[in-house]
Write a protein that holds these residues in place. Structure first.
Motif, PDB file in Angstrom:
ATOM      1  N   THR A 124      37.749  28.081  58.455  1.00 20.21           N
ATOM      2  CA  THR A 124      38.501  28.413  59.584  1.00 20.21           C
ATOM      3  C   THR A 124      40.073  28.425  59.463  1.00 20.21           C
ATOM      4  O   THR A 124      40.876  29.392  59.676  1.00 20.21           O
ATOM      5  CB  THR A 124      37.986  27.914  60.906  1.00 20.21           C
ATOM      6  OG1 THR A 124      36.554  28.049  61.076  1.00 20.21           O
ATOM      7  CG2 THR A 124      38.789  28.613  62.194  1.00 20.21           C
ATOM      8  N   GLN A 125      40.447  27.279  59.056  1.00 26.27           N
ATOM      9  CA  GLN A 125      42.003  26.901  58.858  1.00 26.27           C
ATOM     10  C   GLN A 125      42.261  27.927  57.692  1.00 26.27           C
ATOM     11  O   GLN A 125      43.597  28.490  57.833  1.00 26.27           O
ATOM     12  CB  GLN A 125      42.170  25.747  58.313  1.00 26.27           C
ATOM     13  CG  GLN A 125      43.665  25.255  58.194  1.00 26.27           C
ATOM     14  CD  GLN A 125      44.386  25.366  59.579  1.00 26.27           C
ATOM     15  OE1 GLN A 125      43.831  25.214  60.641  1.00 26.27           O
ATOM     16  NE2 GLN A 125      45.789  25.842  59.309  1.00 26.27           N
ATOM     17  N   ALA A 126      41.528  28.196  56.592  1.00 27.42           N
ATOM     18  CA  ALA A 126      42.166  29.061  55.560  1.00 27.42           C
ATOM     19  C   ALA A 126      42.346  30.320  55.981  1.00 27.42           C
ATOM     20  O   ALA A 126      43.244  31.248  55.741  1.00 27.42           O
ATOM     21  CB  ALA A 126      41.020  28.879  54.526  1.00 27.42           C
ATOM     22  N   ASP A 184      48.013  34.753  59.138  1.00 28.36           N
ATOM     23  CA  ASP A 184      49.363  34.377  59.188  1.00 28.36           C
ATOM     24  C   ASP A 184      50.342  34.972  58.115  1.00 28.36           C
ATOM     25  O   ASP A 184      51.425  35.336  58.252  1.00 28.36           O
ATOM     26  CB  ASP A 184      49.742  32.962  59.297  1.00 28.36           C
ATOM     27  CG  ASP A 184      48.959  32.266  60.879  1.00 28.36           C
ATOM     28  OD1 ASP A 184      48.664  33.042  61.681  1.00 28.36           O
ATOM     29  OD2 ASP A 184      48.978  30.754  60.738  1.00 28.36           O
ATOM     30  N   ARG A 185      49.854  34.883  56.982  1.00 33.51           N
ATOM     31  CA  ARG A 185      50.629  35.398  55.806  1.00 33.51           C
ATOM     32  C   ARG A 185      50.355  36.874  55.846  1.00 33.51           C
ATOM     33  O   ARG A 185      51.462  37.546  55.149  1.00 33.51           O
ATOM     34  CB  ARG A 185      50.024  34.802  54.687  1.00 33.51           C
ATOM     35  CG  ARG A 185      50.492  33.389  54.618  1.00 33.51           C
ATOM     36  CD  ARG A 185      50.077  32.724  53.322  1.00 33.51           C
ATOM     37  NE  ARG A 185      50.111  31.203  53.420  1.00 33.51           N
ATOM     38  CZ  ARG A 185      49.507  30.437  52.404  1.00 33.51           C
ATOM     39  NH1 ARG A 185      48.973  30.795  51.347  1.00 33.51           N
ATOM     40  NH2 ARG A 185      49.704  29.183  52.570  1.00 33.51           N
ATOM     41  N   THR A 186      49.374  37.528  56.025  1.00 34.64           N
ATOM     42  CA  THR A 186      49.103  38.971  55.997  1.00 34.64           C
ATOM     43  C   THR A 186      49.932  39.767  56.867  1.00 34.64           C
ATOM     44  O   THR A 186      50.333  40.811  56.300  1.00 34.64           O
ATOM     45  CB  THR A 186      47.676  39.013  56.318  1.00 34.64           C
ATOM     46  OG1 THR A 186      46.923  38.336  55.166  1.00 34.64           O
ATOM     47  CG2 THR A 186      47.078  40.609  55.764  1.00 34.64           C
ATOM     48  N   GLY A 187      50.222  39.475  58.009  1.00 32.96           N
ATOM     49  CA  GLY A 187      51.022  40.111  58.849  1.00 32.96           C
ATOM     50  C   GLY A 187      52.530  40.394  58.533  1.00 32.96           C
ATOM     51  O   GLY A 187      52.932  41.838  58.455  1.00 32.96           O
ATOM     52  N   PRO A 188      53.166  39.381  57.941  1.00 36.76           N
ATOM     53  CA  PRO A 188      54.600  39.793  57.360  1.00 36.76           C
ATOM     54  C   PRO A 188      54.432  40.595  56.066  1.00 36.76           C
ATOM     55  O   PRO A 188      55.219  41.584  56.033  1.00 36.76           O
ATOM     56  CB  PRO A 188      55.363  38.501  57.172  1.00 36.76           C
ATOM     57  CG  PRO A 188      54.532  37.637  58.226  1.00 36.76           C
ATOM     58  CD  PRO A 188      53.105  38.255  58.101  1.00 36.76           C
ATOM     59  N   LEU A 189      53.374  40.505  55.173  1.00 39.35           N
ATOM     60  CA  LEU A 189      53.171  41.275  54.169  1.00 39.35           C
ATOM     61  C   LEU A 189      52.973  42.564  54.405  1.00 39.35           C
ATOM     62  O   LEU A 189      53.585  43.445  53.859  1.00 39.35           O
ATOM     63  CB  LEU A 189      52.218  40.600  53.336  1.00 39.35           C
ATOM     64  CG  LEU A 189      52.015  41.268  51.965  1.00 39.35           C
ATOM     65  CD1 LEU A 189      53.114  40.973  51.149  1.00 39.35           C
ATOM     66  CD2 LEU A 189      50.788  40.602  51.286  1.00 39.35           C
ATOM     67  N   LEU A 190      52.118  42.777  55.273  1.00 39.03           N
ATOM     68  CA  LEU A 190      51.848  44.251  55.767  1.00 39.03           C
ATOM     69  C   LEU A 190      53.070  45.118  56.103  1.00 39.03           C
ATOM     70  O   LEU A 190      53.334  46.299  55.899  1.00 39.03           O
ATOM     71  CB  LEU A 190      50.517  44.484  56.713  1.00 39.03           C
ATOM     72  CG  LEU A 190      49.337  43.938  55.917  1.00 39.03           C
ATOM     73  CD1 LEU A 190      48.110  44.156  57.073  1.00 39.03           C
ATOM     74  CD2 LEU A 190      49.004  45.034  54.712  1.00 39.03           C
TER      75      LEU A 190
END
Length: 153
Positions: free
Chosen positions: A37-39, A45-51
């Protein structure tokens, strides 16, 4: 206390042991699920800024393409030339591969024969040296035996 009650107590004890034995893997599984779940949360959290960055890049590319006029006819001519050059390079590569195969086949056969001959020659010379050494040792032993017999008479 009857036999049925004792059997009931034994069954209850066995069920309690089963629950205790299964509690350890379940607790370990809980830790694994928490880590997964943590992963997943970290990935979100990392995918939003990347997209967001990808979207901005695509928009910038669209703006640049809208501002620049590209001559498709000239591009098609260049692509045709590159395609022809690639085809010629592929033919040259195939010819070189075939030539390499022929040369290696022609050179390998005599080289193998020369190497085999050299190996056989070395083995024969070594066997001859060993035979001469063995003959010398036998002659020496024979002389010693004769000398021992002559001294013993």
């Amino acid at each position: 206390m009857g036999a049925g009650e004792i059997a009931g107590l034994i069954a209850a004890g066995a069920f309690l042991m089963l629950v205790v034995v299964l509690a350890v893997p379940i607790l370990k599984l809980r830790h694994t699920v928490d880590a997964a779940t943590q992963a997943i949360n970290d990935l979100n959290d990392r995918t939003g800024p990347l997209l967001g960055g990808v979207t901005e890049t695509v928009q910038n590319v669209n703006v640049v393409l809208g501002q620049t006029q590209v001559s498709l006819d000239g591009l098609n001519v260049q692509l045709a030339k590159i395609d022809t050059m690639t085809e010629h390079a592929q033919n040259v590569t195939a010819n070189v591969a075939n030539l390499t195969t022929v040369v290696s086949a022609a050179a390998a056969n005599p080289l193998v024969k020369v190497a085999s001959f050299g190996y056989g020659l070395r083995k024969a010379a070594a066997a001859r040296r060993n035979a001469e050494d063995e003959r010398d040792v036998r002659a020496t032993l024979k002389q010693r035996r004769k000398a021992a017999r002559a001294a013993g008479k």
